[in-house]
Design a protein around this motif. Structure first.
Motif, PDB file in Angstrom:
ATOM      1  N   VAL A  55     -35.102 -36.705  64.846  1.00 45.20           N
ATOM      2  CA  VAL A  55     -33.977 -36.668  63.982  1.00 45.20           C
ATOM      3  C   VAL A  55     -32.558 -35.441  64.961  1.00 45.20           C
ATOM      4  N   PRO A  56     -31.822 -36.263  66.407  1.00 45.47           N
ATOM      5  CA  PRO A  56     -30.510 -35.697  66.146  1.00 45.47           C
ATOM      6  C   PRO A  56     -30.126 -35.288  65.267  1.00 45.47           C
TER       7      PRO A  56
ATOM      8  N   GLN B 254     -35.672 -23.462  68.714  1.00 45.51           N
ATOM      9  CA  GLN B 254     -34.666 -24.043  69.276  1.00 45.51           C
ATOM     10  C   GLN B 254     -34.624 -23.629  70.440  1.00 45.51           C
ATOM     11  N   LEU B 255     -33.668 -24.901  71.258  1.00 47.17           N
ATOM     12  CA  LEU B 255     -34.019 -25.112  73.001  1.00 47.17           C
ATOM     13  C   LEU B 255     -34.058 -23.344  73.581  1.00 47.17           C
ATOM     14  N   GLU B 256     -32.497 -22.226  73.223  1.00 45.93           N
ATOM     15  CA  GLU B 256     -32.795 -20.959  73.972  1.00 45.93           C
ATOM     16  C   GLU B 256     -33.713 -20.540  73.599  1.00 45.93           C
TER      17      GLU B 256
ATOM     18  N   ASP C 295     -32.889 -32.181  65.858  1.00 42.47           N
ATOM     19  CA  ASP C 295     -32.452 -31.143  66.610  1.00 42.47           C
ATOM     20  C   ASP C 295     -30.762 -31.670  67.213  1.00 42.47           C
ATOM     21  N   SER C 296     -30.553 -31.025  66.198  1.00 41.41           N
ATOM     22  CA  SER C 296     -28.680 -31.221  66.195  1.00 41.41           C
ATOM     23  C   SER C 296     -28.358 -31.531  67.392  1.00 41.41           C
ATOM     24  N   ASP C 297     -28.011 -30.686  68.522  1.00 46.54           N
ATOM     25  CA  ASP C 297     -27.835 -29.976  69.402  1.00 46.54           C
ATOM     26  C   ASP C 297     -27.975 -31.414  70.704  1.00 46.54           C
TER      27      ASP C 297
ATOM     28  N   PHE D  54     -39.760 -29.345  62.562  1.00 44.08           N
ATOM     29  CA  PHE D  54     -39.293 -28.329  63.653  1.00 44.08           C
ATOM     30  C   PHE D  54     -38.588 -28.407  64.074  1.00 44.08           C
ATOM     31  N   GLY D  55     -37.570 -27.174  64.474  1.00 41.47           N
ATOM     32  CA  GLY D  55     -36.715 -27.223  64.794  1.00 41.47           C
ATOM     33  C   GLY D  55     -35.602 -26.785  63.831  1.00 41.47           C
ATOM     34  N   ASP D  56     -35.552 -26.505  63.009  1.00 46.38           N
ATOM     35  CA  ASP D  56     -34.322 -26.709  62.310  1.00 46.38           C
ATOM     36  C   ASP D  56     -34.547 -24.518  61.480  1.00 46.38           C
ATOM     37  N   LYS D  57     -35.671 -24.121  62.748  1.00 47.83           N
ATOM     38  CA  LYS D  57     -35.799 -23.046  62.730  1.00 47.83           C
ATOM     39  C   LYS D  57     -35.022 -22.128  63.460  1.00 47.83           C
TER      40      LYS D  57
END
Length: 851
Positions: free
Chosen positions: A82-83, A115-117, A25-27, A108-111
């Motif tokens: 992992v942020p 992601q949130l949107e 979760d980079s954001d 999860f979250g790398d595609k």
């Protein structure tokens, strides 16, 4: 469902399936969410505070998950938060201390879809516009997005239409009369709707509009015109300056409204009617004539012809890249749904593809053609493992097939089709001249190329010497090498496929070519004079007709052998066919369709139907695989040349001689005098012919000795004398699948045209496409005859004629009724399993052609 609930549900599902999940979760959009996340038997490790401690904690849990003595701990799941962004290249991944856990489980979250949107759109799709706007304007939090679930800004609109989403509401009232009437029937709804329209798209009705009916007309014009205007890459003409304009901030909603109307089967017809009305009201076609460029959106029908004109201009400039760019953009245009317009665009796309191929072949052949040997030319034309120069013939066949479906009277694309025909002759004849020169120098058969007389002994007979092999040997009539390549590609899903070029015997006629495919033909096939004719003979056995050849095989293989035609295979139920062929080890399938079509019903229908031969063979092979045939060998007697018409001056006189066999492209017998620059005289031994003829006279180029249609063979060219050998080793019996949920529908319960635009939908939970045959029959009984089939469209496989259905997507499939006289009171549309012939779905329509 809130976004948080949706994400929680997704994580539960993934954890249950993979047990270890590394959430990138980079954001840091879910930093608060992860603190309260819980799941049964799940340990959550957050790496926000310390990467080193988190890694140690994760390792400890992982060891417990693999401890067989403690069942409670062995049943744990692990979620690592992992942020940061996941590494993209291998070096980045190697430096990530949690990448190893992702490999052991799943990331999860790398595609983008995770992601949130994207997750928000999936959770509350009815709020897509609001979600997109929030992200365009900033970075909304998860809490803000969760609140959208409960926020109904327009309760009366929600009551009237079942939605208060602005884009959805506008699309519904513009396209569906029954929805529009609800605006008036729910008291206060219009008063609530108007401020929403002003806020979302900038629409304010003119003061003279008093009723909802008048406002609706203005709204339709405003939305469609402003989509057109906002999409323009240039300034609008001054003649439109008085029309109300939307601001750039309204673009997102206006585009979403128009996309919803065009993309939805329930709204599309209403959109088409509205767009035609607005285009006519504003005289858009005339008033935009001088616009240098249009936008890319599909608002009005006049743009379709404008784009077509642009494609044709690009082709004239040899700018095929820009022509293809427009074709790609327009491929799914709503205005191409009409069969005639769709056919035009399909033909243009085939022409552009052909021209690109012709440029490539021309460039490659120009570099080395004059120095190539006979074998090198054949290798370039028909390499065994890829497409070669024969691809030129394939794309020529396809654009000619498409051209026969064009019934327009404006001649929009006639010049393009004629240009392609000239280009084909230019490129093909340049190669043909060198090819014939090489044959003249080196003779025939070409060294290193499989001879037609070797096919049976090398590829069929050895299979029959092994136990439990069931072999189907296809004797195809007039199959060009490129058609064999198409066939091989269509068969790849059935097993291992190999395609080889075969040098046919000369002359390239059916009796000679079919005799060459018999056992022990190599070195023994002769042409013997009988009653003033030359006929093929093996030893002392005459093999002039099919019955003679089948009798030879019957005597050699006894009751292990049977011959059959594709129609007899496709018309029988699978179980009955299996019983009929249970004891057969060698099944010879005789297909005569190409010659029959072209020579019996003319060149026009030949161009249209020649590709269907490949489809028929694919269906036949599938059916035979279903009942246990393991090996398939497909070859042909000869190929063919297919052009629009014989050019002036290409019908040439015969040289003097005593000709025992006189054909369109060749003469066999004894040459006496009169050799011309348009012919080549070979001694028969020079070209591999044994028997009672001394000389073979062939026409150069694609010239002929008699006026004929543009379909012919019997000469010496790559198209006529290089045929395919397709070898398929089947993976075994094809298991029949359960009946899929396929639905056929039509706008009426009757039809008044020979073209029926059927709507087809396939419902399935998994993202796996399915292929079907869609055909029309003159009744509902088992004896009903086929009277129509799916014609060219985006979903149609041009090799097999089958329709490819994607799950949960409704598509339009045009059905062309082929018969000139359809006298039945009703027809039955059928979606059919290509492998077994089982009917998966059907729809009955009343015949009102004569009304």
């Amino acid at each position: 469902m809130s976004v948080s609930d949706f994400v929680r549900q997704q994580l539960h599902r993934i954890l249950e399936q993979h047990r270890i999940v590394v959430w990138y979760d980079s954001d840091r959009a879910f930093a608060d969410f992860i603190q309260s996340f819980q799941a049964d038997s799940c340990v959550v490790v957050s790496t926000v505070e310390s990467i080193l401690n988190s890694r140690r904690q994760a390792e400890a849990v992982y060891r417990q998950m693999n401890e067989p003595d403690d069942l409670a701990k062995a049943g744990l799941n692990l979620l690592i938060y992992v942020p940061r962004q996941r590494g993209i290249i291998e070096d980045e991944k190697r430096q990530d201390p949690f990448e190893v856990f992702a490999w052991a489980g799943v990331a999860f979250g790398d595609k983008e879809a995770e992601q949130l949107e994207s997750l928000a759109r999936q959770a509350i799709p009815q709020r897509t516009i609001e979600i997109t706007r929030l992200f365009a304007q900033g970075s909304p939090t998860l809490l803000m997005l969760d609140r959208l679930q409960f926020h109904h800004r327009s309760p009366l609109l929600l009551e009237a239409l079942g939605t208060d989403s602005p884009s959805e509401a506008i699309a519904l009232v513009l396209c569906l009369d029954e929805k529009s009437q609800r605006i008036d029937s729910v008291k206060g709804c219009l008063k609530e709707f108007l401020p929403l329209l002003a806020t979302e798209i900038g629409f304010k009705p003119l003061s003279k509009a008093k009723s909802w009916t008048e406002i609706r007309k203005q709204l339709g014009q405003y939305v469609l015109f402003n989509e057109f205007a906002l999409d323009l890459p240039c300034e609008l003409p001054q003649s439109f300056s008085a029309l109300p304009r939307a601001e750039a901030s309204h673009e997102l909603v206006i585009f979403a409204v128009c996309d919803r109307m065009r993309d939805s089967s329930d709204l599309r017809s209403g959109y088409v009617q509205l767009a035609v009305e607005v285009e006519n009201q504003l005289q858009l076609s005339n008033l935009t004539e001088n616009l240098a460029q249009l936008g890319t959106r599909d608002t009005f029908p006049f743009a379709e012809k404008r784009y077509l004109h642009q494609v044709l201009e690009y082709v004239q400039q040899d700018n095929l890249a820009d022509a293809q760019r427009i074709l790609t953009q327009r491929r799914h245009s709503i205005w191409n749904n009409h069969l005639e317009r769709g056919n035009i665009w399909m033909i243009v796309e085939r022409c552009v593809t052909f021209l690109a191929t012709s440029n490539a072949v021309k460039e490659l052949s120009k570099k080395s053609l004059q120095s190539m040997s006979l074998r090198q030319i054949i290798s370039a034309y028909a390499p065994p493992d890829r497409w070669g120069w024969a691809e030129l013939d394939r794309h020529q066949r396809l654009f000619e097939q498409g051209a026969t479906a064009y019934a327009g009277d404006g001649g929009e694309i006639e010049s393009l089709v004629e240009f392609c025909r000239r280009r084909y002759l230019e490129v093909a004849l340049a190669i043909q001249d060198r090819f014939l020169n090489c044959v003249q120098k080196e003779g025939w058969f070409p060294e290193g190329v499989l001879r037609q007389t070797q096919v049976f002994d090398q590829y069929v007979a050895p299979l029959l010497e092994q136990n439990n092999n069931k072999v189907a040997f296809f004797l195809a009539d007039s199959l060009r090498f490129e058609m064999g390549r198409d066939l091989a590609e269509a068969l790849e899903q059935l097993g291992e496929v190999e395609t080889l070029p075969v040098a046919s015997v000369l002359p390239t006629t059916t009796p000679c070519g079919m005799a060459a495919l018999m056992p022990n033909a190599d070195g023994t096939l002769r042409l013997v004079e009988s009653d003033g004719e030359l006929i093929p003979v093996l030893g002392e056995r005459k093999l002039e007709e099919s019955r003679h050849r089948m009798r030879l095989l019957q005597e050699k293989y006894g009751d292990r052998f049977k011959d059959i035609e594709p129609e007899d295979i496709l018309s029988k139920k699978v179980n009955a066919l299996g019983k009929q062929l249970a004891s057969v080890d060698l099944l010879v399938v005789r297909t005569k369709d190409p010659d029959r079509i072209a020579e019996s019903i003319g060149n026009m229908k030949a161009r249209k139907y020649l590709s269907d031969v490949v489809s028929e063979m694919v269906n036949t092979i599938r059916r035979l695989s279903t009942i246990g045939f393991t090996h398939f060998v497909i070859s042909a007697d000869h190929g063919h040349v297919l052009i629009d018409e014989i050019p002036l001056g290409d019908v040439i006189p015969k040289p003097g001689g005593e000709w025992l066999k006189t054909k369109r492209r060749s003469l066999l017998g004894q040459f006496i005098s009169g050799e011309s620059p348009n012919t080549i005289i070979f001694k028969t031994e020079q070209v591999g012919i044994q028997g009672d003829a001394q000389d073979l006279c062939v026409a150069k180029g694609f010239k002929v000795f008699q006026q004929v249609e543009g379909y012919f063979h019997e000469g010496i060219s790559l198209q006529e004398a290089i045929v395919p050998l397709v070898i398929l080793r089947s993976q075994g019996k094809i298991t029949t699948q359960s009946k899929p949920n396929i639905f056929l529908r039509y706008k009426f319960n009757y039809f008044t045209s020979k073209v029926i635009n059927l709507r087809v939908c396939y419902e399935y939970l998994l993202p796996e496409p399915i292929q079907v045959r869609i055909e029309a029959y003159d009744g509902s009984t088992i004896k009903a005859k086929r009277v129509g089939e799916a014609t060219d469209c985006d979903a149609r496989d041009e090799r097999t004629g089958e329709i490819i259905l994607q799950p949960n997507q409704e598509i339009s499939v045009p059905i062309l009724l082929e018969s000139d006289d359809i006298s039945c009171s009703k027809i039955e549309m059928r979606a059919i399993d290509p492998q077994t012939g089982v009917i998966w779905a059907k729809l009955e329509l009343e015949n009102r052609l004569l009304d």
